[in-house]
Write a protein that holds these residues in place. Structure first.
Motif, PDB file in Angstrom:
ATOM      1  N   CYS A  67      -1.547   6.284   2.524  1.00 30.02           N
ATOM      2  CA  CYS A  67      -0.638   5.164   2.257  1.00 30.02           C
ATOM      3  C   CYS A  67      -1.115   3.891   2.954  1.00 30.02           C
ATOM      4  N   CYS A  70       5.019   6.260  -0.546  1.00 31.70           N
ATOM      5  CA  CYS A  70       4.614   5.443   0.605  1.00 31.70           C
ATOM      6  C   CYS A  70       5.727   4.437   0.876  1.00 31.70           C
ATOM      7  N   ASN A  71       6.728   4.852   1.630  1.00 31.86           N
ATOM      8  CA  ASN A  71       7.881   3.991   1.866  1.00 31.86           C
ATOM      9  C   ASN A  71       8.497   4.186   3.247  1.00 31.86           C
ATOM     10  N   SER A  72       7.770   4.829   4.141  1.00 26.29           N
ATOM     11  CA  SER A  72       8.238   5.104   5.506  1.00 26.29           C
ATOM     12  C   SER A  72       9.495   5.970   5.531  1.00 26.29           C
ATOM     13  N   ALA A  85       1.215  11.521  -1.267  1.00 25.01           N
ATOM     14  CA  ALA A  85       2.286  10.690  -1.814  1.00 25.01           C
ATOM     15  C   ALA A  85       1.889  10.194  -3.199  1.00 25.01           C
ATOM     16  N   THR A 106       6.395  11.628   7.000  1.00 31.68           N
ATOM     17  CA  THR A 106       6.525  10.524   6.043  1.00 31.68           C
ATOM     18  C   THR A 106       5.153  10.069   5.573  1.00 31.68           C
ATOM     19  N   ASP A 107       5.103   9.571   4.368  1.00 38.58           N
ATOM     20  CA  ASP A 107       3.911   8.922   3.808  1.00 38.58           C
ATOM     21  C   ASP A 107       2.643   9.795   3.895  1.00 38.58           C
TER      22      ASP A 107
END
Length: 109
Positions: free
Chosen positions: A58, A17-19, A33, A28-29
């Protein structure tokens, strides 16, 4: 490799979860995750969710909360933070009904 500037981004990498698109799959995410959280459905909007209906994400999904424990998720007055009242209902979700409440009766001789 989808991002030469990030050594941790490559096909097959773990998603976080970090974009960032860590695993190079174009998203993404994702809900799978490594550090995604478990969220609990809160159908009655009392800020307590049902442990039987969960989602991993996330970010907090609409209608979900971060704490479980609601024993009746269709009644907003019943939750672990509710006050027990004398009504034949487990208002505070502790598995007991009407504990510590009641009426004092006095003998009339």
């Amino acid at each position: 490799d989808c991002n030469d500037a990030r050594a941790l981004s490559y096909p097959g990498a773990s998603e976080f979860c970090n974009s960032q698109d860590d695993d190079c799959d174009g998203t993404t995410d994702e809900s799978d995750a490594v550090d995604a959280l478990t969220w609990y459905r809160d159908a009655d909007a009392d800020t307590w969710g049902s442990a039987s209906t969960t989602a991993r994400a996330c970010t907090q999904p609409s209608g979900y909360v971060s704490r479980a424990g609601d024993c009746v998720d269709t009644n907003g007055t019943i939750s672990p933070s509710a006050t027990e009242t004398c009504n034949s209902v487990d208002d505070d979700c502790d598995g007991l009904t009407d504990e510590g409440v009641g009426t004092t009766f006095y003998r009339d001789a």
